[in-house]
Design a protein around this motif. Sequence first.
Motif, mmCIF file in Angstrom:
data_model
loop_
_atom_site.group_PDB
_atom_site.id
_atom_site.type_symbol
_atom_site.label_atom_id
_atom_site.label_comp_id
_atom_site.label_asym_id
_atom_site.label_seq_id
_atom_site.Cartn_x
_atom_site.Cartn_y
_atom_site.Cartn_z
ATOM 1 N N MET A 125 31.670 -101.832 -117.230
ATOM 2 C CA MET A 125 31.136 -103.147 -117.588
ATOM 3 C C MET A 125 31.347 -103.453 -119.070
ATOM 4 N N LEU A 126 31.199 -102.462 -119.917
ATOM 5 C CA LEU A 126 31.447 -102.693 -121.341
ATOM 6 C C LEU A 126 32.916 -103.034 -121.588
ATOM 7 N N ASP A 127 33.808 -102.378 -120.863
ATOM 8 C CA ASP A 127 35.242 -102.645 -121.033
ATOM 9 C C ASP A 127 35.616 -104.055 -120.591
ATOM 10 N N THR A 128 34.898 -104.577 -119.592
ATOM 11 C CA THR A 128 35.236 -105.916 -119.091
ATOM 12 C C THR A 128 34.388 -107.012 -119.725
ATOM 13 N N GLY A 129 33.346 -106.624 -120.466
ATOM 14 C CA GLY A 129 32.613 -107.617 -121.253
ATOM 15 C C GLY A 129 31.449 -108.293 -120.573
ATOM 16 N N THR A 130 31.100 -107.894 -119.355
ATOM 17 C CA THR A 130 29.963 -108.481 -118.653
ATOM 18 C C THR A 130 29.223 -107.387 -117.905
ATOM 19 N N GLY A 131 27.900 -107.328 -118.078
ATOM 20 C CA GLY A 131 27.186 -106.269 -117.377
ATOM 21 C C GLY A 131 25.697 -106.222 -117.665
ATOM 22 N N ILE A 132 25.075 -105.194 -117.088
ATOM 23 C CA ILE A 132 23.649 -104.909 -117.259
ATOM 24 C C ILE A 132 23.523 -103.432 -117.587
ATOM 25 N N LEU A 133 23.001 -103.111 -118.746
ATOM 26 C CA LEU A 133 22.834 -101.723 -119.163
ATOM 27 C C LEU A 133 21.363 -101.320 -119.120
ATOM 28 N N ARG A 134 21.140 -100.040 -118.967
ATOM 29 C CA ARG A 134 19.809 -99.463 -119.139
ATOM 30 C C ARG A 134 19.822 -98.819 -120.516
ATOM 31 N N THR A 135 19.142 -99.424 -121.479
ATOM 32 C CA THR A 135 19.233 -98.972 -122.867
ATOM 33 C C THR A 135 17.910 -98.384 -123.343
ATOM 34 N N GLN A 136 18.027 -97.472 -124.285
ATOM 35 C CA GLN A 136 16.850 -96.881 -124.916
ATOM 36 C C GLN A 136 17.227 -96.492 -126.345
ATOM 37 N N LYS A 137 16.457 -96.964 -127.298
ATOM 38 C CA LYS A 137 16.743 -96.654 -128.703
ATOM 39 C C LYS A 137 16.113 -95.323 -129.092
ATOM 40 N N ARG A 154 27.445 -110.750 -121.476
ATOM 41 C CA ARG A 154 28.541 -111.374 -120.740
ATOM 42 C C ARG A 154 29.502 -112.050 -121.710
ATOM 43 N N ASP A 155 30.669 -112.423 -121.184
ATOM 44 C CA ASP A 155 31.698 -113.115 -121.963
ATOM 45 C C ASP A 155 32.063 -112.353 -123.225
ATOM 46 N N ASN A 156 32.104 -111.035 -123.111
ATOM 47 C CA ASN A 156 32.501 -110.149 -124.214
ATOM 48 C C ASN A 156 31.578 -110.197 -125.422
ATOM 49 N N ARG A 157 30.376 -110.742 -125.250
ATOM 50 C CA ARG A 157 29.383 -110.706 -126.332
ATOM 51 C C ARG A 157 28.494 -109.478 -126.111
ATOM 52 N N LYS A 158 29.012 -108.347 -126.528
ATOM 53 C CA LYS A 158 28.332 -107.086 -126.276
ATOM 54 C C LYS A 158 27.097 -106.945 -127.163
ATOM 55 N N GLY A 189 26.556 -102.880 -109.073
ATOM 56 C CA GLY A 189 27.618 -102.488 -108.153
ATOM 57 C C GLY A 189 28.653 -103.568 -107.979
ATOM 58 N N GLU A 190 28.206 -104.809 -107.828
ATOM 59 C CA GLU A 190 29.129 -105.941 -107.668
ATOM 60 C C GLU A 190 30.001 -106.125 -108.897
ATOM 61 N N LEU A 191 29.407 -105.990 -110.073
ATOM 62 C CA LEU A 191 30.178 -106.151 -111.310
ATOM 63 C C LEU A 191 31.269 -105.092 -111.426
ATOM 64 N N CYS A 192 30.959 -103.866 -111.028
ATOM 65 C CA CYS A 192 31.944 -102.787 -111.137
ATOM 66 C C CYS A 192 33.058 -102.931 -110.103
ATOM 67 N N TRP A 247 27.327 -115.707 -107.821
ATOM 68 C CA TRP A 247 25.916 -115.410 -107.582
ATOM 69 C C TRP A 247 25.414 -114.296 -108.478
ATOM 70 N N VAL A 248 26.308 -113.399 -108.874
ATOM 71 C CA VAL A 248 25.924 -112.344 -109.811
ATOM 72 C C VAL A 248 25.765 -112.920 -111.214
ATOM 73 N N LEU A 249 26.745 -113.704 -111.654
ATOM 74 C CA LEU A 249 26.683 -114.287 -112.991
ATOM 75 C C LEU A 249 25.486 -115.213 -113.148
ATOM 76 N N ASP A 250 25.184 -115.980 -112.103
ATOM 77 C CA ASP A 250 24.068 -116.925 -112.192
ATOM 78 C C ASP A 250 22.720 -116.223 -112.328
ATOM 79 N N ALA A 251 22.623 -115.019 -111.798
ATOM 80 C CA ALA A 251 21.338 -114.307 -111.820
ATOM 81 C C ALA A 251 21.205 -113.324 -112.975
#
Length: 484
Positions: free
Chosen positions: A256-268, A330-334, A363-366, A378-382
């Motif tokens: 997802m990072l390579d394609t510029g759109t996704g949902i990550l589970r992040t922790q600082k 999304r749209d490569n705005r990481k 899963g759909e994004l990958c 439907w994925v992008l809209d949500a």
Amino acid sequence: MRRRPIHMSDEALDTLRAGLVELRTELKVPLAFPKRVLKAADRAAAEPILPDKDARHLPLFTIDPPTSKDLDQAMHLERRPGGGYRVYYAIADVAAFVRPGSPLDVEAHDRIETLYFPDLKVPLHPPVLSEGAASLLPNQDCPALLWRHDLDAHGNLTDSTVSRAMVCSQARLDYATAQQYLDKGTAGESLALLREIGRLREAVEVARGGISVNLPDQEVTVKDGSFRLGYTATLPVEGWNEQISLMTGMSAARIMLDTGTGILRTQKEQADQNVVKRLHDIAKALGIVWRPGTSYATLVRSLDPDRQTHMAFLSEATSTMLKAEYTVFRDNRKPAHTTHAAIAAPYTHCTAPLRRLVDRYTGELCVAACADKAPPNWVLDALHCIPCDMARGKSGLADRQTVDLAEAAVLMHRVGEVFDAAVIDTDAEWGRPREGKVFLADPAVLARVESTNGLDLQLGSSVRATLKRANPSADGDKVLFTVP
């Protein structure tokens, strides 16, 4: 730490059952599915969207708790002819059954995740799907998202891809049985490779600075009128199985990072130097040697939670970790922060779509990215709603309050008794440590403790704790101990 049955009085058991009913009412848990959702589930089970690719030749197996019917993952592991390994990891294709905007989809967005209580399960999707047509049950043809991971001889990931495929799991294992096969040397090649690859992946985790804290978990079950509250011991095979899931989550995040759109589970990482200094002070007070240059992750891996002082440090350290969250881009705005501190890599949830809403979207994004296609609308809209949706999930709260109820029910007739306990947490950061948490091995209880004699609680110390309160109906702390 093995779970042992605790036989309760009829009054205590009735109190627990009533408390669980009240808890589900307070949490507004939707026990029954609306008729329109059940009808939609029946139609979806009969008419799934089937993939063109056929991978039913793969001898996949599942490995889950013995009572599980909602089987999200199946795997097959093999050696590559040129060296290294190949892991096939099939994930239930929920989107093949749940159409965007359908009653099933709307209901899933309301429920967010499957909830587990001792006396019942509240599923994310109707059982005809989650425990039937969409589950990777043995000898059942199922649509799946089939990951293929290639690894070198040291367990390093060299390539990952995912596509839709029909699969058919050939064996259903539980953790204890799988561990028994491995220990006795009777495991088949694929299961034996899970141990081999799992150990290599654990070494890879160590090398990247990942953290695995194996504190004992409390487990609550009710069966045939007997009540069980205990600490669950993690088998080695559970850790190796988890490594395959973690590897898939990291691969999905990287895609997802390579394609510029996704949902990550992040922790600082914890950046508060006062907190970091306190951890060093705690280690010193407990007699734990934290040598200069030794990372926090390395120290944690060296500790044994069966040792009282080590468990006290691990409990304190875990409580200082910052909360993980979902980060959308999304749209490569990481996003500025893309990693999960405990995993020490970018990571996402993608391997449990039968039980967790967000996994259907990752899963759909990958799949779209690996097919070099744009994600479905439907994925992008949500996407922007997913973090808020997941924040409404109640599984963590339900688990904690269920354990609180169980502890109070076990102890409700023992107020005034004195128990051997260990202090594993204190409020030292707020001044003099007069409050904290104690660990009881038998019964399996973790509860708040107060010092009543004006003396400080000593982290990691053994104490004789008096049960002051055990009230399943109490607001706040249902169980309270005092140290005289």
